[in-house]
Design a protein around this motif. Structure first.
Motif, PDB file in Angstrom:
ATOM      1  N   ALA A 119       0.927  -1.182   0.176  1.00  0.00           N
ATOM      2  CA  ALA A 119       0.124  -0.035   0.102  1.00  0.00           C
ATOM      3  C   ALA A 119       0.847   1.186   0.026  1.00  0.00           C
ATOM      4  O   ALA A 119       0.404   2.340  -0.437  1.00  0.00           O
ATOM      5  CB  ALA A 119      -1.006   0.084   1.218  1.00  0.00           C
ATOM      6  N   LEU A 120       2.070   1.209   0.523  1.00  0.00           N
ATOM      7  CA  LEU A 120       2.798   2.526   0.570  1.00  0.00           C
ATOM      8  C   LEU A 120       3.682   2.621  -0.520  1.00  0.00           C
ATOM      9  O   LEU A 120       3.966   3.739  -0.855  1.00  0.00           O
ATOM     10  CB  LEU A 120       3.788   2.250   1.746  1.00  0.00           C
ATOM     11  N   THR A 121       3.904   1.421  -1.100  1.00  0.00           N
ATOM     12  CA  THR A 121       4.900   1.510  -2.294  1.00  0.00           C
ATOM     13  C   THR A 121       4.071   1.300  -3.470  1.00  0.00           C
ATOM     14  O   THR A 121       4.656   1.806  -4.824  1.00  0.00           O
ATOM     15  CB  THR A 121       5.866   0.490  -2.347  1.00  0.00           C
ATOM     16  N   LYS A 122       2.877   1.357  -3.766  1.00  0.00           N
ATOM     17  CA  LYS A 122       2.018   1.020  -5.003  1.00  0.00           C
ATOM     18  C   LYS A 122       1.727   2.545  -5.304  1.00  0.00           C
ATOM     19  O   LYS A 122       1.340   3.396  -4.628  1.00  0.00           O
ATOM     20  CB  LYS A 122       0.697   0.306  -4.613  1.00  0.00           C
ATOM     21  N   PRO A 123       1.890   2.914  -6.614  1.00  0.00           N
ATOM     22  CA  PRO A 123       1.577   4.089  -6.953  1.00  0.00           C
ATOM     23  C   PRO A 123      -0.080   4.296  -7.177  1.00  0.00           C
ATOM     24  O   PRO A 123      -0.862   3.598  -7.101  1.00  0.00           O
ATOM     25  CB  PRO A 123       1.971   4.138  -8.519  1.00  0.00           C
ATOM     26  N   ASP A 124      -0.331   5.541  -7.082  1.00  0.00           N
ATOM     27  CA  ASP A 124      -1.724   5.958  -6.965  1.00  0.00           C
ATOM     28  C   ASP A 124      -2.117   5.508  -8.231  1.00  0.00           C
ATOM     29  O   ASP A 124      -1.593   5.767  -9.222  1.00  0.00           O
ATOM     30  CB  ASP A 124      -2.100   7.433  -6.711  1.00  0.00           C
TER      31      ASP A 124
ATOM     32  N   GLY B 112       4.447  10.345 -10.259  1.00  0.00           N
ATOM     33  CA  GLY B 112       4.477   8.909  -9.652  1.00  0.00           C
ATOM     34  C   GLY B 112       3.129   8.081  -9.421  1.00  0.00           C
ATOM     35  O   GLY B 112       2.798   7.311  -8.723  1.00  0.00           O
ATOM     36  N   ALA B 113       2.130   8.737 -10.202  1.00  0.00           N
ATOM     37  CA  ALA B 113       0.887   7.901 -10.260  1.00  0.00           C
ATOM     38  C   ALA B 113       0.709   6.972 -11.472  1.00  0.00           C
ATOM     39  O   ALA B 113       1.447   7.183 -12.658  1.00  0.00           O
ATOM     40  CB  ALA B 113      -0.440   9.027 -10.293  1.00  0.00           C
ATOM     41  N   GLN B 114      -0.018   5.964 -11.071  1.00  0.00           N
ATOM     42  CA  GLN B 114      -0.402   5.143 -12.466  1.00  0.00           C
ATOM     43  C   GLN B 114      -1.709   5.456 -12.943  1.00  0.00           C
ATOM     44  O   GLN B 114      -2.696   5.537 -12.641  1.00  0.00           O
ATOM     45  CB  GLN B 114      -0.558   3.689 -12.069  1.00  0.00           C
ATOM     46  N   ILE B 115      -1.436   5.981 -14.572  1.00  0.00           N
ATOM     47  CA  ILE B 115      -2.849   6.855 -15.162  1.00  0.00           C
ATOM     48  C   ILE B 115      -3.203   6.016 -16.262  1.00  0.00           C
ATOM     49  O   ILE B 115      -2.501   5.655 -16.906  1.00  0.00           O
ATOM     50  CB  ILE B 115      -2.160   8.173 -15.565  1.00  0.00           C
ATOM     51  N   ALA B 116      -4.484   6.090 -16.086  1.00  0.00           N
ATOM     52  CA  ALA B 116      -5.353   5.247 -17.250  1.00  0.00           C
ATOM     53  C   ALA B 116      -6.457   5.961 -17.488  1.00  0.00           C
ATOM     54  O   ALA B 116      -7.177   6.535 -16.645  1.00  0.00           O
ATOM     55  CB  ALA B 116      -5.768   3.713 -16.847  1.00  0.00           C
ATOM     56  N   THR B 117      -6.922   5.757 -18.677  1.00  0.00           N
ATOM     57  CA  THR B 117      -8.373   6.362 -19.057  1.00  0.00           C
ATOM     58  C   THR B 117      -9.704   5.613 -18.704  1.00  0.00           C
ATOM     59  O   THR B 117      -9.119   4.550 -18.126  1.00  0.00           O
ATOM     60  CB  THR B 117      -8.379   6.616 -20.667  1.00  0.00           C
ATOM     61  N   LYS B 118     -10.672   6.012 -18.717  1.00  0.00           N
ATOM     62  CA  LYS B 118     -11.812   5.303 -18.457  1.00  0.00           C
ATOM     63  C   LYS B 118     -12.022   4.214 -19.329  1.00  0.00           C
ATOM     64  O   LYS B 118     -12.564   3.086 -18.850  1.00  0.00           O
ATOM     65  CB  LYS B 118     -13.111   6.225 -18.215  1.00  0.00           C
TER      66      LYS B 118
END
Length: 180
Positions: A73-78, A154-160
């Motif tokens: 949970a601490l190391t996982k990107p948002d 640092g976030a993991q970004i994906a579209t809908k």
């Protein structure tokens, strides 16, 4: 032969052999009872030790598992959802279908005529300005709310629709991950 009358006749005393046999039988019964009690106590102690050992193993496994989950949970990107937005004819920014941004960013990346990247991560295609809006809960055709136009670090970004945004801003690129 003698007659015995109930309540008057007294029983004869047991013989020595009968008394010994009765004593042996009583001692065997007492010994069997003691052995059964000792076996039950030993079984109870063994069961208690096994339960304590099992609880200790489950506790250690829970502690290790909890530590692992906390670490993840601490190391996982948002996880952040990116919404495609476009400036409409009235000059207002509205949420557009994800495919529009994918087509526009692909055209910008391939050098298609009339497609280029503007400032602040805006890419222009066929006279329309597109960009991603990060976060919030947006609906196609309505102005974006609850997020930002700045790509989170640092976030993991994906579209809908399931496409992963690998980097935002200038030269935005995306790859489809098999979404709907």
């Amino acid at each position: 032969m003698q007659r015995q009358e109930p309540g008057i006749t007294q029983p004869r005393p047991p013989t020595v052999a009968e008394a010994r046999a009765r004593d042996k039988a009583r001692k065997r019964a007492e010994e069997a009872e003691r052995a059964a009690t000792a076996a039950a106590e030993q079984k109870k102690r063994t069961r208690k030790r096994v339960l304590i050992g099992g609880v200790a193993i489950v506790g250690v496994a829970g502690l290790v598992g909890g530590g692992y989950l906390a670490y993840r949970a601490l190391t996982k990107p948002d996880q952040v959802t990116a919404y495609c937005t476009v400036i409409d004819q009235n000059g207002q920014e509205v949420t557009a279908p994800d495919d529009d941004c994918e087509v526009a960013s692909t055209a910008v990346g391939s050098g298609t005529t009339g497609a280029y990247t503007g400032s602040n991560g805006i890419f222009i295609y066929n006279g329309h300005q597109y960009r991603y809006y990060y976060g919030g809960n947006n609906t196609v055709g309505k102005p974006p709310t609850g997020g930002t136009t700045v790509q989170p670090k640092g976030a993991q970004i994906a579209t809908k629709s399931g496409s992963t945004i690998t980097r935002g801003g200038l030269g935005t690129s995306s790859k489809s991950s098999g979404g709907s």
